[in-house]
Design a protein around this motif. Structure first.
Motif, PDB file in Angstrom:
ATOM      1  N   MET B  41      15.971-127.449 -13.189  1.00 17.07           N
ATOM      2  CA  MET B  41      17.308-127.542 -12.624  1.00 17.07           C
ATOM      3  C   MET B  41      17.238-128.085 -11.200  1.00 17.07           C
ATOM      4  SD  MET B  41      18.859-124.128 -14.392  1.00 17.07           S
ATOM      5  CE  MET B  41      20.184-123.702 -13.312  1.00 17.07           C
ATOM      6  N   LYS B  42      16.228-127.668 -10.473  1.00 15.69           N
ATOM      7  CA  LYS B  42      16.068-128.141  -9.105  1.00 15.69           C
ATOM      8  C   LYS B  42      15.870-129.656  -9.083  1.00 15.69           C
ATOM      9  CE  LYS B  42      14.821-125.739  -5.061  1.00 15.69           C
ATOM     10  NZ  LYS B  42      13.911-124.898  -4.337  1.00 15.69           N
ATOM     11  N   ALA B  43      15.017-130.114 -10.011  1.00 12.51           N
ATOM     12  CA  ALA B  43      14.748-131.552 -10.088  1.00 12.51           C
ATOM     13  C   ALA B  43      16.022-132.324 -10.416  1.00 12.51           C
ATOM     14  CB  ALA B  43      13.674-131.825 -11.146  1.00 12.51           C
ATOM     15  N   ALA B  44      16.910-131.698 -11.154  1.00 11.27           N
ATOM     16  CA  ALA B  44      18.158-132.377 -11.523  1.00 11.27           C
ATOM     17  C   ALA B  44      19.235-132.160 -10.441  1.00 11.27           C
ATOM     18  CB  ALA B  44      18.647-131.844 -12.867  1.00 11.27           C
ATOM     19  N   GLY B  45      18.890-131.415  -9.416  1.00 13.62           N
ATOM     20  CA  GLY B  45      19.831-131.188  -8.320  1.00 13.62           C
ATOM     21  C   GLY B  45      21.022-130.326  -8.694  1.00 13.62           C
ATOM     22  N   ASP B  50      27.017-124.465  -9.477  1.00 13.56           N
ATOM     23  CA  ASP B  50      27.701-125.709  -9.882  1.00 13.56           C
ATOM     24  C   ASP B  50      28.366-125.579 -11.240  1.00 13.56           C
ATOM     25  OD1 ASP B  50      26.881-126.995  -7.573  1.00 13.56           O
ATOM     26  OD2 ASP B  50      24.964-127.595  -8.489  1.00 13.56           O
ATOM     27  N   ILE B  51      28.020-124.538 -11.978  1.00  7.69           N
ATOM     28  CA  ILE B  51      28.594-124.365 -13.322  1.00  7.69           C
ATOM     29  C   ILE B  51      29.868-123.537 -13.170  1.00  7.69           C
ATOM     30  CG2 ILE B  51      28.133-123.581 -15.699  1.00  7.69           C
ATOM     31  CD1 ILE B  51      26.282-125.853 -14.685  1.00  7.69           C
ATOM     32  N   ARG B  52      31.010-124.239 -13.109  1.00  6.86           N
ATOM     33  CA  ARG B  52      32.276-123.550 -12.875  1.00  6.86           C
ATOM     34  C   ARG B  52      33.197-123.609 -14.091  1.00  6.86           C
ATOM     35  NH1 ARG B  52      32.542-126.940  -8.531  1.00  6.86           N
ATOM     36  NH2 ARG B  52      30.911-126.372  -7.073  1.00  6.86           N
ATOM     37  N   SER B  53      32.826-124.432 -15.051  1.00  9.96           N
ATOM     38  CA  SER B  53      33.598-124.481 -16.298  1.00  9.96           C
ATOM     39  C   SER B  53      32.640-124.875 -17.425  1.00  9.96           C
ATOM     40  CB  SER B  53      34.718-125.523 -16.195  1.00  9.96           C
ATOM     41  OG  SER B  53      34.145-126.812 -16.228  1.00  9.96           O
ATOM     42  N   SER B  58      27.455-130.479 -18.652  1.00 10.96           N
ATOM     43  CA  SER B  58      26.914-131.845 -18.596  1.00 10.96           C
ATOM     44  C   SER B  58      26.107-132.084 -17.316  1.00 10.96           C
ATOM     45  CB  SER B  58      28.039-132.867 -18.729  1.00 10.96           C
ATOM     46  OG  SER B  58      28.934-132.703 -17.654  1.00 10.96           O
ATOM     47  N   LYS B  59      26.197-131.172 -16.344  1.00 11.48           N
ATOM     48  CA  LYS B  59      25.393-131.317 -15.124  1.00 11.48           C
ATOM     49  C   LYS B  59      23.952-130.859 -15.350  1.00 11.48           C
ATOM     50  CE  LYS B  59      29.295-130.455 -12.030  1.00 11.48           C
ATOM     51  NZ  LYS B  59      29.999-129.382 -11.295  1.00 11.48           N
ATOM     52  N   LEU B  60      23.754-130.057 -16.392  1.00 14.63           N
ATOM     53  CA  LEU B  60      22.429-129.498 -16.631  1.00 14.63           C
ATOM     54  C   LEU B  60      21.505-130.528 -17.273  1.00 14.63           C
ATOM     55  CD1 LEU B  60      23.590-126.029 -18.003  1.00 14.63           C
ATOM     56  CD2 LEU B  60      22.469-126.444 -15.792  1.00 14.63           C
TER      57      LEU B  60
END
Lengths: 142, 433
Positions: B41-45, B50-53, B58-60
């Motif tokens: 997750m760190k590598a993906a920033g 950040d997970i609010r919905s 899709s951010k993961l």
């Protein structure tokens, strides 16, 4: 001194698909190699062409250069009389001498017939055959 | 009939809320307690905040089979060894297998998932279910076994093989349902015919749960007409637990239980999320796994998500029949085979040029056959046919050892197999699925 009785046979690997034999035959032609006798053994998925040719040393080098899988194997050649019972005469001698044939094939023309065969220890087999008075052919006689 | 009506028919809004809650907790836990997921997750920033919905999933970052391979055997596990109660193993893309682990709770939700699925096709305590999937390292046998027991069915654990015996037991014990690969059931049908057994007259088999290999609607028609049964598609892979989801009696897509898994589809090239109704690569997040969590796992199967409510009343999304794969994995008699595994094996055999090979797959009498052509090295050629057959047999048994399937080997001369400029096409799949 059985060396002179060792007939150099060429064995060539053939893929099992249409046109492969023609490809090998074309290579033999290009290298100007004449075959005196040959047979094709087929197994599941591949074939082996075994041939007695003029100047096997040169044939081996040229075919290898073309990327063809070829191997030299010593076989024994003995003359047969070209009439019914001809094979029996030689087969009986070979059998009585307790020699096990791995495979064999024959060649005949108007004047003569020859039986080519492979055994495990060609040199020992030749000695045995000569000892019982069997005529064994040399390279120049075939 | 429902197994867990409250969850299976939960209103969509409530289901999504439940999924969000599970996802949030999962991400928080993994970020705090798992080095693997934390780094990923760190590598993906991306941080848990950040997970609010639900759509923030899709951010993961994605997970791939290579993650399992690189972390073999247990580096990805998030449960202590004492809590892991089972392993299953499937083939990986190269020599290394893929190991998956389960806690007691993992086995529980897997079994629950299958109990819902079996109930949805009408299998229950009145049924005798023959499980003709392989028992052992493969997830199919034990998975279905637990699921069928859970719904109260009588399980006949025949595993694979000994087809005549399987048919005799099927008749003697009044088997009403079977779980196996579709091709094995067709094969059984053929053997039955030869034995003079008429499925419709001589057996009580009425339902089949079929999967672990791609099959088509045509094959379903063929099986149903020929054997006089109802055939249902089942889906799953070992990475998400094993076979888990089936169609319901409507036969209009496979129900994916929302409290267990969250499904997305993406464009395999751009990795962009696709909406329902658009065909793409299936991505699965397992919301409940403890031993080995899977977040956005790229399963490499192509499908379409259906979100409309099913006539059966269940509210979970469904996926359509799998139409293909986005990688080169072959499924042969239910076993996953990667060309890279074949190559890996061949490269270790000195008598052949392991880098040059061709794989052909055929389906004959509904069974899959794989042939591998290999180029022999000139030194390996022997004038004795026996030696050559021995070499063939050696190659075939090496392949069998690594791939776990029987492989027919054909020897070819050096330089006789096709050479490729650019991307090699070493697989000819001639099966008409």
């Amino acid at each position: 001194m059985t060396e002179k009785y060792m007939i150099k046979q060429l064995s060539i690997f053939i893929n099992n698909e249409p046109g492969r034999l023609a490809q090998i035959a074309a290579a033999l032609k290009e290298c100007n190699i004449n075959m005196k006798a040959f047979n094709i053994a087929e197994s599941s998925g591949f074939g082996v062409l075994r041939a007695i040719v003029d100047d096997p040393g040169r044939a081996y080098r040229e075919l290898s250069k073309k990327g063809i899988i070829v191997k030299e194997t010593n076989v024994i050649a003995i003359p047969m009389t070209d009439r019914p019972g001809g094979l029996l005469e030689v087969a009986k001698v070979i059998g009585d001498a307790n020699i096990n044939i791995e495979y064999g094939y024959a060649y005949s023309d108007k004047n003569k017939a020859s039986f080519f065969f492979r055994v495990d220890d060609a040199s020992a087999a030749v000695s045995k055959l000569l000892a019982v008075g069997m005529r064994v052919l040399t390279e120049t006689e075939i | 009939m429902y197994w867990n009506q409250k969850t299976e028919c939960m209103p969509e809004g409530k289901l999504k809320k439940l999924q969000y809650k599970s996802l949030k907790r999962l991400v928080n836990d993994l970020y705090s307690f798992s080095a693997f997921y934390h780094d990923k997750m760190k590598a993906a920033g991306v941080r848990p905040s950040d997970i609010r919905s639900l759509s923030d999933i899709s951010k993961l970052p994605f997970m791939n089979k290579s993650d399992l391979r690189d972390n073999y055997p247990t580096k990805m596990f998030t449960a202590p060894g004492k809590d892991v109660v089972r392993y299953h193993v499937s083939s990986g893309t190269t020599g290394k297998p893929t190991l998956v682990g389960y806690t007691k709770n993992d086995i529980e939700f897997w079994t629950e998932s299958l109990a819902r699925a079996l109930t949805s096709v009408g299998i229950g305590s009145d049924d005798v279910m023959q499980v003709s999937y392989g028992y052992g390292l493969f997830t199919g046998g034990l998975g279905l076994h637990y699921g069928a027991e859970r719904v109260g069915a009588t399980v006949l654990p025949t595993s694979t093989g000994s087809t005549e015996r399987q048919l005799e037991l099927m008749m003697d014990l009044d088997v009403t349902a079977i779980a196996c690969t579709p091709s094995y059931l067709v094969y059984m049908g053929g053997v039955a015919k030869k034995m003079g057994i008429d499925f419709q007259r001589d057996t009580r088999l009425r339902k089949a749960v079929l999967g672990a290999e791609p099959w088509s609607e045509n094959m379903r028609q063929h099986i149903e007409n020929e054997l006089g049964i109802q055939a249902y598609d089942i889906y799953g892979t070992s990475e998400i637990s094993g076979p888990m989801f089936t169609e319901c009696t409507e036969k209009k897509g496979i129900h994916i239980w929302s409290d267990v898994c969250l499904v997305e589809t993406i464009d395999p090239d751009t990795e962009e999320s696709l909406g329902p109704g658009q065909e793409g690569e299936l991505v699965i997040t397992v919301l409940k796994k403890e031993a080995m969590p899977m977040i956005r796992y790229r399963i490499k199967d192509l499908t379409t998500i259906i979100e409309d409510k099913c006539a059966c009343g269940r509210t979970s999304p469904r996926i359509k029949r799998i139409t293909g794969r986005t990688d080169d994995m072959l499924i042969i008699r239910g076993i996953n085979v990667f060309p890279s595994q074949v190559e890996h094996t061949l490269l270790q055999i000195p008598q052949i040029n392991g880098g040059q090979y061709m794989i052909t797959v055929d389906r004959i009498d509904s069974l899959d056959y794989m042939t591998v052509q290999v180029e022999m090295r000139p030194e390996a050629f022997s004038d004795k046919i026996d030696d050559m057959l021995k070499l063939k047999k050696h190659i075939s048994s090496e392949l069998k050892r690594y791939l776990n399937i029987a492989v027919e080997v054909e020897l070819a001369a050096p330089d006789s197999l096709p050479r490729f400029e650019g991307k090699a096409k070493r697989v000819k799949d001639r099966r008409k699925l």
